[in-house]
Design a protein around this motif. Structure first.
Motif, short mmCIF file in Angstrom:
data_model
loop_
_atom_site.label_atom_id
_atom_site.label_comp_id
_atom_site.label_asym_id
_atom_site.label_seq_id
_atom_site.Cartn_x
_atom_site.Cartn_y
_atom_site.Cartn_z
N GLU A 113 0.79 -0.85 -0.03
CA GLU A 113 -0.04 -0.02 -0.33
C GLU A 113 0.83 0.98 0.22
O GLU A 113 1.96 1.34 0.40
CB GLU A 113 -1.23 -0.02 1.02
N ARG A 114 0.34 2.30 -0.66
CA ARG A 114 1.19 3.08 -0.67
C ARG A 114 1.03 4.06 0.28
O ARG A 114 1.82 4.55 1.26
CB ARG A 114 0.53 4.09 -1.88
N ALA A 115 -0.06 3.98 1.11
CA ALA A 115 0.24 4.82 2.57
C ALA A 115 1.13 4.19 3.68
O ALA A 115 1.45 5.15 4.43
CB ALA A 115 -1.37 4.60 3.21
N ARG A 116 1.47 2.50 3.35
CA ARG A 116 2.27 2.53 4.01
C ARG A 116 4.28 3.41 4.10
O ARG A 116 4.61 3.30 4.87
CB ARG A 116 3.00 0.88 4.14
N LEU A 117 4.39 3.53 3.02
CA LEU A 117 5.68 4.44 2.09
C LEU A 117 5.19 5.54 3.02
O LEU A 117 6.66 6.43 3.18
CB LEU A 117 5.12 3.95 0.18
N SER A 118 3.74 6.14 2.69
CA SER A 118 3.64 7.97 3.45
C SER A 118 4.59 7.72 4.64
O SER A 118 4.12 9.03 5.05
CB SER A 118 2.43 8.21 2.95
#
Length: 292
Positions: free
Chosen positions: A181-186
């Motif tokens: 998920e992109r949110a984990r990277l953010s």
């Protein structure tokens, strides 16, 4: 020049500050670019890099000719190779009227640097392309994955099963971790000293943390505590290592091209363009702009 004689100012013609992988001074990854007839001493290069304060400064000598020496320093230590500083150097040389192919003798090997003008832009700004050394990979040593995930406060089930963890090389070693998920990277956060110690133990330059938006578009973040920097906003060497792994492991059929977005969560958006041939080094391309 010795470190004791070192004075830096904005008018020193040997030093420029270039943001690589962007067309905006507030974006991309800043690099110092020092060009002179001879390389300074190692202690002086280290002192200059510390004074500049960017993640890397590249030193190039002589100032003309198709073959030149190149050395790379972070504020804390010499690094074997740096992609964004190489792109910054190519942009600066292009701004000074140079075009075509140069050969850089670096600590890792000979690097090809090609400089062209972007005919598609209003300013015809320089575009620099480097071709990396041969890529390589190796499996993670025992406990490295678990220790890294603990420091990032990530869970193993948050990783992308289609892009398994790997150590990848294209001039420097990077630990590649892909998330679902992109949110984990953010939400990236980590204890600086502890991650630095772990990376030094395993001789890692950065962590290449990625999320796949589409088949050929990725987003990346790159912690760089071993260089004295919390995070790199654009990492050309890691992009080459990552793309080389995708090819070498058969995860993507070469030839192919990638676009890697980095620095967005830092407020310094960067675009790294990558071309992956069937064999050989990886081509990393970018634009750049002077800072200040």
């Amino acid at each position: 020049m010795s470190p004791a004689d070192l004075t830096l100012n904005s008018e020193d013609p040997r030093l420029a500050r270039i943001a690589a992988f962007t067309t905006q001074p507030g974006g991309g990854n800043p690099a110092g670019v020092w060009i002179d007839e001879d390389l300074p001493s190692p202690d002086t290069m280290q002192a200059i890099a510390a004074a500049v304060g960017y993640s890397e400064t590249v030193f190039i000598a002589p100032s003309a000719g198709p073959r030149r020496q190149a050395r790379y320093y972070s504020p804390l230590a010499e690094v074997p190779f740096c992609g964004h500083a190489t792109i910054a150097a190519g942009v600066l040389l292009g701004q000074r009227g140079e075009q075509g192919r140069l050969l850089l003798d670096t600590r890792v090997s000979e690097i090809s640097l090609h400089i062209a003008l972007d005919a598609g832009s209003d300013t015809h700004s320089p575009v620099a392309s480097l071709t990396s050394v041969a890529t390589a990979q190796r499996p993670l040593p025992p406990d490295l994955l678990g220790e890294t995930l603990a420091l990032l406060d990530w869970r193993s089930d948050e990783l992308d099963p289609d892009l398994p963890p790997i150590l990848a090389y294209a001039g420097a070693w990077h630990l590649v971790l892909a998330v679902r998920e992109r949110a984990r990277l953010s939400a990236l956060s980590y204890p600086f000293d502890a991650l630095k110690a772990l990376m030094l133990k395993h001789e890692l330059t950065t962590l290449q943390l990625v999320w796949r938006e589409s088949a050929t578009c990725f987003h990346a973040r790159n912690p760089f505590p071993v260089g004295g920097i919390v995070e790199d906003p654009a990492t050309g060497a890691a992009a080459a290592a990552f793309a080389g792994w995708l090819r070498d492991a058969g995860l993507m059929a070469a030839p192919f091209a990638l676009r890697i977005h980095q620095g967005e969560d830092m407020g310094r958006p960067s675009l790294i363009e990558v071309e992956v041939p069937v064999s050989g080094g990886i081509v990393v391309r970018g634009r750049g702009v002077a800072i200040g």
